[in-house]
Enzyme design. Structure first.
Site, PDB file in Angstrom:
ATOM      1  N   TYR A   1       0.839  -1.210   0.000  1.00 53.44           N
ATOM      2  CA  TYR A   1       0.000   0.000   0.000  1.00 53.44           C
ATOM      3  C   TYR A   1       0.875   1.262   0.000  1.00 53.44           C
ATOM      4  O   TYR A   1       0.362   2.358  -0.181  1.00 53.44           O
ATOM      5  CB  TYR A   1      -0.929   0.075   1.218  1.00 53.44           C
ATOM      6  CG  TYR A   1      -1.920  -1.050   1.395  1.00 53.44           C
ATOM      7  CD1 TYR A   1      -2.128  -2.015   0.408  1.00 53.44           C
ATOM      8  CD2 TYR A   1      -2.677  -1.145   2.571  1.00 53.44           C
ATOM      9  CE1 TYR A   1      -3.048  -3.047   0.610  1.00 53.44           C
ATOM     10  CE2 TYR A   1      -3.598  -2.154   2.764  1.00 53.44           C
ATOM     11  CZ  TYR A   1      -3.768  -3.116   1.788  1.00 53.44           C
ATOM     12  OH  TYR A   1      -4.681  -4.121   1.994  1.00 53.44           O
TER      13      TYR A   1
ATOM     14  N   HIS B   1       0.652 -11.622   2.221  1.00 48.32           N
ATOM     15  CA  HIS B   1      -0.414 -10.915   1.501  1.00 48.32           C
ATOM     16  C   HIS B   1      -1.198 -11.847   0.566  1.00 48.32           C
ATOM     17  O   HIS B   1      -2.421 -11.770   0.491  1.00 48.32           O
ATOM     18  CB  HIS B   1       0.184  -9.732   0.723  1.00 48.32           C
ATOM     19  CG  HIS B   1      -0.773  -8.608   0.516  1.00 48.32           C
ATOM     20  ND1 HIS B   1      -0.402  -7.288   0.491  1.00 48.32           N
ATOM     21  CD2 HIS B   1      -2.101  -8.598   0.311  1.00 48.32           C
ATOM     22  CE1 HIS B   1      -1.462  -6.531   0.297  1.00 48.32           C
ATOM     23  NE2 HIS B   1      -2.506  -7.302   0.182  1.00 48.32           N
TER      24      HIS B   1
END
Ligand code: A2P
Length: 276
Positions: A48, A106
């Protein structure tokens, strides 16, 4: 706030705050507002590119560090053991914090076949005190079972795509049976038509709450921790207030009836999808 616990003793609040697209100074301001509103579980990721904003908000918000649960995630391109070790250290350096509360793989990227190596690096980083708890995202039961079989350490958390169009009831039941906490990503459908759906709007009107509150209360009733993202302080508070709403079994079932076989937002099937 009410909490949920995993088999190994990890305890999280029933709702958290998503931070995808909250970057830079504006991101810090949105994060500070969220923490002031009462969010304590914050979800970030190396990919991010906002671990710096998260760390700045944590250091400036005035809430004691130990009251906050800061999460980040290891990207797919750093699953080799040595790279994973350095990336975890880099996540920490970017936040400017001494430790992270929760670190997640992730995506499993099963074709690459390195997620067990990545998991070993996370086990070792936890041993070094850099991480308090470790878990995964988007893992299927076969991936979860392989981690535990090959390392002896089970994931405390599995963060998966979950919303009324894709309720993942089989995954929820599997996680509950194995003492794994479920977190929901894109809990509000990431801006699709969910909040205008007739069933959701009807339930919201009958309860004098908003559609987002109905959807978030549905997650909490199912035992999944929603991680709604909002840049607006007003919507952040609205979302947090959903924990005061209790849905009836009939309402939960009506929302479960919205499930679609192709309900994923972006067709990201963890068995074949890869993200680096
Ligand atoms: P915004 O940041 O402008 O509030 P998800 O968490 O499922 O990925 O969804 C995030 C999207 O939903 C963002 O576009 C966010 O926009 C929007 N959103 C968040 N909370 C609400 C709410 N209470 N009502 C309407 N939209 C919301």
């Amino acid at each position: 706030m009410r909490t949920v616990s995993a088999r190994g003793g990890v305890t999280l609040p029933v709702i958290g705050f998503g931070t995808y697209t909250l970057n830079g100074m504006q991101g810090v301001a949105a994060l500070c507002q969220a923490i002031e509103s009462g969010y304590r579980l914050i979800d970030s990721a190396f990919n991010y590119e906002n671990e710096g904003a998260v760390g700045a908000a944590v250091r400036s918000c005035g809430v004691p560090r130990e009251d906050l649960i800061i999460t980040s995630k290891l990207p797919g391109r750093r699953q080799r053991y040595e790279q994973a070790v350095v990336t975890i250290e880099e996540s920490l350096l970017r936040t400017g914090l001494d430790y992270l509360d929760l670190y997640l793989i992730h995506w499993p990227n099963p074709q690459v076949g390195l997620y067990v190596e990545a998991w070993q690096a996370m086990i070792d980083a936890r041993q070094r005190g850099l991480l308090k708890a470790i878990g995964v995202c988007n893992f299927l039961p076969e991936h979860l079972e392989r981690l535990e079989r090959e390392t002896g350490v089970a994931a405390a958390v599995n963060q998966i795509e979950l919303h009324p169009y894709y309720p993942q009831t089989d995954a929820l039941a599997y996680h509950a049976e194995h003492g794994i906490i479920t977190e929901s990503w894109s809990p509000l459908g990431r801006g699709n038509d969910l909040l205008a759906n007739r069933v959701i709007v009807q339930i919201a009107a009958s309860r004098a709450v908003t559609p987002a509150q109905v959807v978030l209360a549905w997650h909490v009733t199912l035992g999944a921790i929603p991680l709604p993202k909002s840049s607006s302080g007003e919507r952040q508070r609205e979302n947090l207030d959903s924990i005061n709403l209790t849905l009836s079994t009939g309402e939960v079932d009506r929302i479960l009836g919205l499930a679609r076989p192709d309900g994923r937002i972006a067709d990201q099937d963890p068995a074949v999808y890869q993200e680096f």
